[in-house]
Design an enzyme around this catalytic site. Structure first.
Site, PDB file in Angstrom:
ATOM      1  N   ASP A 168       1.956   5.483 -10.138  1.00 55.59           N
ATOM      2  CA  ASP A 168       0.906   4.556  -9.702  1.00 55.59           C
ATOM      3  C   ASP A 168      -0.475   5.141  -9.959  1.00 55.59           C
ATOM      4  OD1 ASP A 168       3.460   4.383  -8.062  1.00 55.59           O
ATOM      5  OD2 ASP A 168       2.569   2.461  -7.588  1.00 55.59           O
ATOM      6  N   ASP A 197       3.750   1.994 -12.959  1.00 56.79           N
ATOM      7  CA  ASP A 197       2.403   1.511 -12.667  1.00 56.79           C
ATOM      8  C   ASP A 197       1.369   2.407 -13.347  1.00 56.79           C
ATOM      9  OD1 ASP A 197       3.407  -0.632 -11.330  1.00 56.79           O
ATOM     10  OD2 ASP A 197       2.698  -0.033  -9.341  1.00 56.79           O
ATOM     11  N   TYR A 200      -2.974  -0.684 -14.235  1.00 56.06           N
ATOM     12  CA  TYR A 200      -3.486  -1.700 -13.303  1.00 56.06           C
ATOM     13  C   TYR A 200      -4.466  -2.656 -13.984  1.00 56.06           C
ATOM     14  CZ  TYR A 200      -1.133   0.667  -9.507  1.00 56.06           C
ATOM     15  OH  TYR A 200      -0.165   1.222  -8.711  1.00 56.06           O
ATOM     16  N   ASN A 234       5.841  -2.681 -11.289  1.00 58.88           N
ATOM     17  CA  ASN A 234       5.463  -4.099 -11.211  1.00 58.88           C
ATOM     18  C   ASN A 234       4.155  -4.385 -11.943  1.00 58.88           C
ATOM     19  OD1 ASN A 234       4.615  -2.504  -8.892  1.00 58.88           O
ATOM     20  ND2 ASN A 234       3.517  -4.335  -8.242  1.00 58.88           N
ATOM     21  N   HIS A 319      10.950   2.482  -9.758  1.00 58.51           N
ATOM     22  CA  HIS A 319       9.607   2.240  -9.229  1.00 58.51           C
ATOM     23  C   HIS A 319       9.606   1.932  -7.733  1.00 58.51           C
ATOM     24  CE1 HIS A 319       5.395   1.536  -9.277  1.00 58.51           C
ATOM     25  NE2 HIS A 319       5.543   0.327  -8.785  1.00 58.51           N
ATOM     26  N   HIS A 329       5.076  -2.456   1.134  1.00 58.37           N
ATOM     27  CA  HIS A 329       6.286  -2.627   0.307  1.00 58.37           C
ATOM     28  C   HIS A 329       7.575  -2.302   1.071  1.00 58.37           C
ATOM     29  CE1 HIS A 329       3.751  -3.449  -3.018  1.00 58.37           C
ATOM     30  NE2 HIS A 329       3.364  -2.214  -3.220  1.00 58.37           N
ATOM     31  N   HIS A 356       5.318   3.040  -6.294  1.00 55.01           N
ATOM     32  CA  HIS A 356       5.061   1.740  -5.688  1.00 55.01           C
ATOM     33  C   HIS A 356       4.252   1.834  -4.396  1.00 55.01           C
ATOM     34  CE1 HIS A 356       5.480  -2.494  -5.790  1.00 55.01           C
ATOM     35  NE2 HIS A 356       6.448  -2.632  -4.930  1.00 55.01           N
ATOM     36  N   VAL A 357       4.689   2.653  -3.458  1.00 51.71           N
ATOM     37  CA  VAL A 357       3.965   2.835  -2.203  1.00 51.71           C
ATOM     38  C   VAL A 357       2.909   3.914  -2.427  1.00 51.71           C
ATOM     39  CG1 VAL A 357       4.152   3.452   0.223  1.00 51.71           C
ATOM     40  CG2 VAL A 357       6.016   2.214  -0.900  1.00 51.71           C
ATOM     41  N   HIS A 358       1.660   3.600  -2.079  1.00 48.80           N
ATOM     42  CA  HIS A 358       0.577   4.522  -2.415  1.00 48.80           C
ATOM     43  C   HIS A 358       0.400   5.559  -1.318  1.00 48.80           C
ATOM     44  CE1 HIS A 358      -0.906   0.894  -4.915  1.00 48.80           C
ATOM     45  NE2 HIS A 358       0.123   1.497  -5.454  1.00 48.80           N
TER      46      HIS A 358
HETATM   47 FE   LIG Z   1       3.961  -0.791  -7.815  1.00 49.84          FE
END
Ligand SMILES: [Fe+2]
Length: 468
Positions: A168, A197, A200, A234, A319, A329, A356-358
């Protein structure tokens, strides 16, 4: 003699209770990162600068090009015209023996009102293991650019190898700090396992694909010199029917090639590689994985092929995390977990990395595979055949940190913290691998969370207390 006053007694009991909780439960880090908005760096930033000269190759990146590490896919973009699609390369020890490889078709794509530059992918093969190579792209012009990479050692059970881990990433000022910390980390990762990711670009109106280009230029300082193993997230989907863009993953798949056919996969979104003593399986959270689907069928046939006497370390990248105690998420990975977790336990996967999770999170070795609709057994339990799940989606993108954890911290969660950072995995031999997470707010060499992992096949002892 005075006994303890009731209030004092209560306080002591409470403190005692709290201590027991701290000993038995996971850690929610007390480190509080300064709240600041994550902002994309402007196009005028030096990290996005175009290489000088007409049609000079840009956005250079490499990845493994076969199943064992004797091939490298070199990719780059030329902005004005196709130009040369040849790579000239040579081993540092034999500089007079220059080799040439030429890319296949040069591709371009359109996305709404954007037209890409000319995208080149060239797979250079039959390289020697454990060898430093130099390579040049853009050779038909005076704007040729030179880079180098190291091939991995031959595949073998006790070959040490160090991976970097990021996810990410995006292209904010924080992303730049993450990448710099990875580069400056004295641990020295040799290849990056990237859990999805990238740019962006979809944050912008019409998914401004110029942000895919700027991300390619930003990451080049690492991606041109060591392979990044790509996972689709995603933000690679770029599925936007409102502007007529209905082909998922279009920009990503045009720009980033992977050696999926070498592992019998039919799609670039799921595949595997061997590298040194590791077997890395990449899965797609955003492709079908139900029974009978191509991804399901491939994974079903893939796990039995892993020979732990050859590659002891079995690592899976995806991801969307299966075990995530952040409210961000929450449970999005659940359907894939239900499908595949029994296989992960049966085949003794060592480590699962997701993004996915920041934020950052590391689990205990747990599984949740007993449930059969009617028995009510749906709680994660300690399981020494199960992987450790690590969420490393804390690269620093424009969406900012995910700092809203579910409470209380579940027992399976060993460590969690909402900070940006990266990780390193130093495989020492067939039994031990030293893992560390490095938060951006610390100095380059600081290990904020580190564990000596024991291999599930060769040394399946409890490593939960080996926090270093
Ligand atoms: Fe993501």
């Amino acid at each position: 003699m005075h006994g303890l006053r009731p209030v004092t007694l209560c306080l002591l009991l409470l403190l005692h209770g709290a201590l027991i909780f701290m000993v038995n439960a996971g850690i929610t880090s007390s480190f509080v990162r300064k709240e600041a908005k994550s902002i994309d760096m402007p196009f005028s930033s030096d990290v996005f600068s175009h290489p000088p000269g007409y049609n000079a190759p840009q956005q250079v990146h490499i990845t493994q090009g076969d199943h064992v590490g004797r091939a490298v896919i070199v990719s780059w973009v030329t902005q004005n015209e196709p130009g040369s699609s040849t790579v000239v390369y040579w081993a540092e020890k034999t500089p007079n023996q220059k080799h040439r490889a030429t890319a296949g078709k040069v591709t371009t794509y359109k996305y709404y009102n954007y037209t890409s530059g000319f995208i080149h992918h060239c797979n250079i093969k039959n390289l020697e293991f454990d060898t430093k190579y130099h390579y040049e792209v853009g050779i038909s012009t005076r704007r040729r650019r030179r880079f180098w990479f190291m091939t991995p050692p031959a595949v073998g059970p006790d070959v040490p190898y160090t991976f970097g881990l990021m996810g990410d990433l995006g292209q904010t000022y924080d992303s730049n700090v993450t990448l710099t910390h990875y580069e400056m980390n004295p641990v020295k990762g040799q290849a990056v396992l990237f859990v999805g990711d990238l740019s962006y670009a979809d944050h912008y109106p019409f998914h401004d694909n110029s942000r895919w280009d700027s991300w390619g230029r930003f990451a080049e300082r690492s991606t041109a010199y060591q392979p990044w193993i790509w996972t689709a997230g995603n933000h690679e989907l770029d599925y936007e029917p409102t502007i007529g863009e209905t082909k998922p993953f279009k920009p990503f798949l045009h720009r980033y090639r992977v050696p999926f056919r070498a592992s019998g996969s039919t799609e670039p979104l799921w595949y595997s590689i061997k590298r040194a003593s590791a077997y890395v399986i990449v899965l797609s959270s955003y492709s079908a994985y139900g029974m009978y689907t191509p991804q399901y069928q491939w994974l079903l046939e893939e796990f039995p092929k892993v020979n732990r006497s050859e590659t002891p370390w079995l690592i899976v990248l995806m991801h969307s995390p299966w075990y995530n105690s952040n409210s961000y998420h929450f449970m999005e990975g659940e359907t894939m977990r239900v499908m595949f977790e029994p296989w992960f336990v049966h085949y003794k996967v060592d480590l699962v990395f997701a993004g996915h999770v920041h934020a950052y999170e590391r689990s205990e070795r747990i599984s949740n595979i007993a449930y059969n609709i009617v028995n009510g057994e749906c709680t994660p339990v300690k399981d020494q055949s199960a992987p450790v799940y690590i969420t490393i989606g804390d690269g620093g993108n424009i969406e900012g940190l995910a700092n809203n954890m579910t409470e209380p911290q579940p027992k399976y969660s060993a460590y969690r913290e909402a900070s940006f950072g990266h990780a390193t995995l130093e495989i020492k031999n067939r039994t031990h691998a030293y893992y560390s997470w490095h938060r951006n707010s610390d100095g380059y060499a600081v290990r904020a969370d580190s564990v000596m992992f024991f291999n599930r096949y060769w040394h399946p002892k409890d490593d939960s207390s080996s926090r270093a």
